[in-house]
Design a protein around this motif. Structure first.
Motif, PDB file in Angstrom:
ATOM      1  N   LEU A   1      -2.550   0.746  -4.506  1.00 17.02           N
ATOM      2  CA  LEU A   1      -2.245  -0.575  -3.971  1.00 17.02           C
ATOM      3  C   LEU A   1      -1.550  -1.321  -5.109  1.00 17.02           C
ATOM      4  CD1 LEU A   1      -2.602  -2.498  -1.532  1.00 17.02           C
ATOM      5  CD2 LEU A   1      -4.732  -3.270  -2.569  1.00 17.02           C
ATOM      6  N   ILE A   2      -0.334  -1.768  -4.838  1.00 15.47           N
ATOM      7  CA  ILE A   2       0.522  -2.265  -5.919  1.00 15.47           C
ATOM      8  C   ILE A   2       0.742  -3.765  -5.782  1.00 15.47           C
ATOM      9  CG2 ILE A   2       2.809  -2.056  -6.979  1.00 15.47           C
ATOM     10  CD1 ILE A   2       1.864   0.854  -5.001  1.00 15.47           C
ATOM     11  N   ASP A   3       0.464  -4.487  -6.858  1.00 13.70           N
ATOM     12  CA  ASP A   3       0.756  -5.919  -6.942  1.00 13.70           C
ATOM     13  C   ASP A   3       2.225  -6.041  -7.328  1.00 13.70           C
ATOM     14  OD1 ASP A   3       0.730  -8.647  -7.297  1.00 13.70           O
ATOM     15  OD2 ASP A   3      -0.254  -8.565  -9.259  1.00 13.70           O
ATOM     16  N   MET A   4       3.082  -6.308  -6.341  1.00  7.57           N
ATOM     17  CA  MET A   4       4.520  -6.159  -6.556  1.00  7.57           C
ATOM     18  C   MET A   4       5.135  -7.115  -7.576  1.00  7.57           C
ATOM     19  SD  MET A   4       5.406  -3.440  -5.253  1.00  7.57           S
ATOM     20  CE  MET A   4       7.169  -3.629  -5.565  1.00  7.57           C
ATOM     21  N   PRO A   5       4.790  -8.402  -7.620  1.00  4.54           N
ATOM     22  CA  PRO A   5       5.384  -9.236  -8.666  1.00  4.54           C
ATOM     23  C   PRO A   5       5.108  -8.683 -10.072  1.00  4.54           C
ATOM     24  CG  PRO A   5       4.418 -10.604  -6.963  1.00  4.54           C
ATOM     25  CD  PRO A   5       4.006  -9.193  -6.649  1.00  4.54           C
ATOM     26  N   ALA A   6       3.877  -8.219 -10.305  1.00  4.01           N
ATOM     27  CA  ALA A   6       3.538  -7.646 -11.615  1.00  4.01           C
ATOM     28  C   ALA A   6       4.264  -6.331 -11.835  1.00  4.01           C
ATOM     29  CB  ALA A   6       2.024  -7.441 -11.714  1.00  4.01           C
TER      30      ALA A   6
ATOM     31  N   SER B   1      -1.067  -4.171 -16.732  1.00  2.00           N
ATOM     32  CA  SER B   1       0.357  -4.257 -17.059  1.00  2.00           C
ATOM     33  C   SER B   1       1.251  -3.729 -15.945  1.00  2.00           C
ATOM     34  CB  SER B   1       0.649  -3.498 -18.357  1.00  2.00           C
ATOM     35  OG  SER B   1       0.243  -2.143 -18.256  1.00  2.00           O
ATOM     36  N   THR B   2       0.841  -2.643 -15.269  1.00  2.00           N
ATOM     37  CA  THR B   2       1.707  -2.007 -14.273  1.00  2.00           C
ATOM     38  C   THR B   2       1.568  -2.603 -12.872  1.00  2.00           C
ATOM     39  OG1 THR B   2       0.088  -0.318 -13.613  1.00  2.00           O
ATOM     40  CG2 THR B   2       1.485   0.181 -15.525  1.00  2.00           C
ATOM     41  N   GLY B   3       0.442  -3.283 -12.613  1.00  3.55           N
ATOM     42  CA  GLY B   3       0.205  -3.825 -11.277  1.00  3.55           C
ATOM     43  C   GLY B   3      -0.299  -2.803 -10.278  1.00  3.55           C
ATOM     44  N   VAL B   4      -0.582  -1.568 -10.732  1.00  5.30           N
ATOM     45  CA  VAL B   4      -1.001  -0.494  -9.820  1.00  5.30           C
ATOM     46  C   VAL B   4      -2.502  -0.243  -9.952  1.00  5.30           C
ATOM     47  CG1 VAL B   4      -0.656   1.910  -9.127  1.00  5.30           C
ATOM     48  CG2 VAL B   4       1.263   0.587 -10.065  1.00  5.30           C
TER      49      VAL B   4
ATOM     50  N   LEU C   1       0.847  -1.192   0.000  1.00  7.88           N
ATOM     51  CA  LEU C   1       0.000   0.000   0.000  1.00  7.88           C
ATOM     52  C   LEU C   1       0.881   1.239   0.000  1.00  7.88           C
ATOM     53  CD1 LEU C   1      -2.965   1.150   0.420  1.00  7.88           C
ATOM     54  CD2 LEU C   1      -2.346   1.250   2.857  1.00  7.88           C
ATOM     55  N   TRP C   2       0.500   2.227  -0.795  1.00  6.42           N
ATOM     56  CA  TRP C   2       1.222   3.510  -0.800  1.00  6.42           C
ATOM     57  C   TRP C   2       0.970   4.204   0.536  1.00  6.42           C
ATOM     58  CZ3 TRP C   2      -0.262   8.515   0.043  1.00  6.42           C
ATOM     59  CH2 TRP C   2       0.660   9.518  -0.298  1.00  6.42           C
ATOM     60  N   TRP C   3       2.011   4.236   1.367  1.00  4.86           N
ATOM     61  CA  TRP C   3       1.933   4.942   2.647  1.00  4.86           C
ATOM     62  C   TRP C   3       3.329   4.981   3.251  1.00  4.86           C
ATOM     63  CZ3 TRP C   3      -1.610   8.126   4.184  1.00  4.86           C
ATOM     64  CH2 TRP C   3      -1.569   8.629   5.476  1.00  4.86           C
TER      65      TRP C   3
ATOM     66  N   LEU D   1      -5.150  -5.901   5.802  1.00  4.14           N
ATOM     67  CA  LEU D   1      -5.734  -6.757   4.777  1.00  4.14           C
ATOM     68  C   LEU D   1      -5.668  -5.994   3.466  1.00  4.14           C
ATOM     69  CD1 LEU D   1      -7.772  -6.775   7.519  1.00  4.14           C
ATOM     70  CD2 LEU D   1      -8.691  -8.736   6.274  1.00  4.14           C
ATOM     71  N   PHE D   2      -4.976  -6.564   2.474  1.00  3.37           N
ATOM     72  CA  PHE D   2      -4.808  -5.924   1.167  1.00  3.37           C
ATOM     73  C   PHE D   2      -5.330  -6.868   0.072  1.00  3.37           C
ATOM     74  CE2 PHE D   2      -0.730  -3.849   3.013  1.00  3.37           C
ATOM     75  CZ  PHE D   2      -1.465  -2.846   3.603  1.00  3.37           C
ATOM     76  N   PRO D   3      -6.411  -6.515  -0.592  1.00  3.28           N
ATOM     77  CA  PRO D   3      -6.891  -7.363  -1.689  1.00  3.28           C
ATOM     78  C   PRO D   3      -6.025  -7.202  -2.938  1.00  3.28           C
ATOM     79  CG  PRO D   3      -8.284  -5.411  -1.473  1.00  3.28           C
ATOM     80  CD  PRO D   3      -7.291  -5.357  -0.350  1.00  3.28           C
ATOM     81  N   GLN D   4      -5.361  -8.273  -3.324  1.00  2.92           N
ATOM     82  CA  GLN D   4      -4.503  -8.267  -4.502  1.00  2.92           C
ATOM     83  C   GLN D   4      -5.039  -9.274  -5.523  1.00  2.92           C
ATOM     84  OE1 GLN D   4      -2.340  -6.131  -5.153  1.00  2.92           O
ATOM     85  NE2 GLN D   4      -1.040  -5.573  -3.427  1.00  2.92           N
ATOM     86  N   PRO D   5      -4.631  -9.168  -6.788  1.00  4.21           N
ATOM     87  CA  PRO D   5      -5.125 -10.105  -7.794  1.00  4.21           C
ATOM     88  C   PRO D   5      -4.880 -11.571  -7.453  1.00  4.21           C
ATOM     89  CG  PRO D   5      -4.058  -8.242  -8.856  1.00  4.21           C
ATOM     90  CD  PRO D   5      -3.802  -8.095  -7.385  1.00  4.21           C
TER      91      PRO D   5
END
Length: 316
Positions: free
Chosen positions: A131-136, A83-86, A51-53, A216-220
């Protein structure tokens, strides 16, 4: 790419800070080689929530400025989440008052407001943040870096003197403890649990009376549950008891998490330091060495702002 060998730069470190710095330098017309000990998926950055913080980073004033510059980039990247995961996602920062954050976020986070009792039982702030999906995201950063002419080389280094370029940028994170050497860099261990998402589409960060963070962070790839902040703990092995406690704390906040199928356990070591080190130095032979490490739990949050400042230090 313009320029000759005198324009060449070696960036050491392949996490989000190193890759983002490499992108800024390469897109600025410099010839950049990035040396990484680990593949992007094996870096600490790949484990981040993310999460951006500005979490666990000093100095606070500079970190907020870097974070806001990075926010501009992430807002633009969120237009291409596949594509960016953001993504821009709504959520609640628990145990936070609106007047504590409104000063520096005023006008920058639309819809920033106090949370309602229906959203969170305690005092909180509702916000829409990246909220960033880091592997992507790491894979996308590498592609962007290479598209700008950058070259990634997987190799370990024992000394910055090994880098055969006029300029070396040290983005080694926790490894700077030995490489610089800088004993003020210390690990802050973070453990996460990834479960099948039972239908949660907002993020939540909560802090209990003991100062423990639960999130809790909902990611793909699933719902990311956290977390821990264990100072000076070097263990990369997930602890079953810690994982069980994380799930229990998250289920206390969102009961639908109880019983969710566990997909993965993750551990990362945040590179903590009393203050981020972002400054010019010199190698023993006089070549320029730019230090860029010590971002604690906020490497993703400040990556673009810090990378641009590092690029300015490179150019003098």
């Amino acid at each position: 790419m313009a320029g000759g060998a005198s324009d060449e730069i070696v960036v050491v470190g392949g996490g989000v800070v190193g890759l983002t710095t490499g992108v800024v330098l390469a897109e600025g017309g410099r010839r950049v080689r990035l040396w990484t000990r680990d593949a992007p998926g094996a870096t600490t950055s790949a484990v981040a929530g993310a999460l951006w913080w500005p979490y666990r980073i000093e100095p606070a004033g500079a970190a907020r400025a870097w974070a806001l510059r990075s926010l501009e980039v992430y807002e633009e990247l969120a237009g291409r989440p596949g594509s960016t995961g953001v993504r821009m996602v709504e959520g609640v920062l628990g145990e936070t008052r609106l007047d504590e954050v409104a000063g520096w976020l005023a006008g920058r986070v639309p819809g920033l407001r106090a949370s309602t009792a229906g959203e969170y039982a305690g005092t909180g702030v509702r916000a829409r943040l990246p909220l960033i999906d880091m592997p992507a995201h790491l894979a996308w950063l590498r592609e962007r870096f290479e598209a700008a002419g950058g070259v990634v080389e997987e190799r370990a280094v024992s000394s910055f003197a090994e880098a055969d370029a006029p300029v070396v940028v040290n983005c080694t994170g926790l490894a700077a403890r030995e490489l610089v050497p800088d004993p003020s860099v210390r690990p802050v261990r973070g453990q996460l649990v990834v479960v099948e998402n039972p239908g949660i589409d907002t993020w939540l960060v909560s802090v209990d009376a003991a100062g423990r963070y639960t999130y809790l962070f909902p990611q793909p790839g699933g719902l990311v549950l956290g977390g821990t902040a264990e100072e000076d703990d070097w263990s990369l092995e997930p602890d079953p008891a810690t994982a069980e406690a994380i799930v229990a704390r998250c289920a206390a906040l969102r009961p639908e998490v109880a019983g969710a199928k566990v997909l993965a356990h993750r551990v990362g070591l945040r590179p903590a330091r009393p203050a981020v080190r972002l400054e010019r130095d010199a190698l023993p032979d006089g070549r320029l060495l730019v230090h860029h490490y010590g971002h604690g739990g906020a490497g993703v949050t400040v990556a673009w702002g810090c990378a641009r400042e590092a690029a300015r230090l490179v150019t003098g």
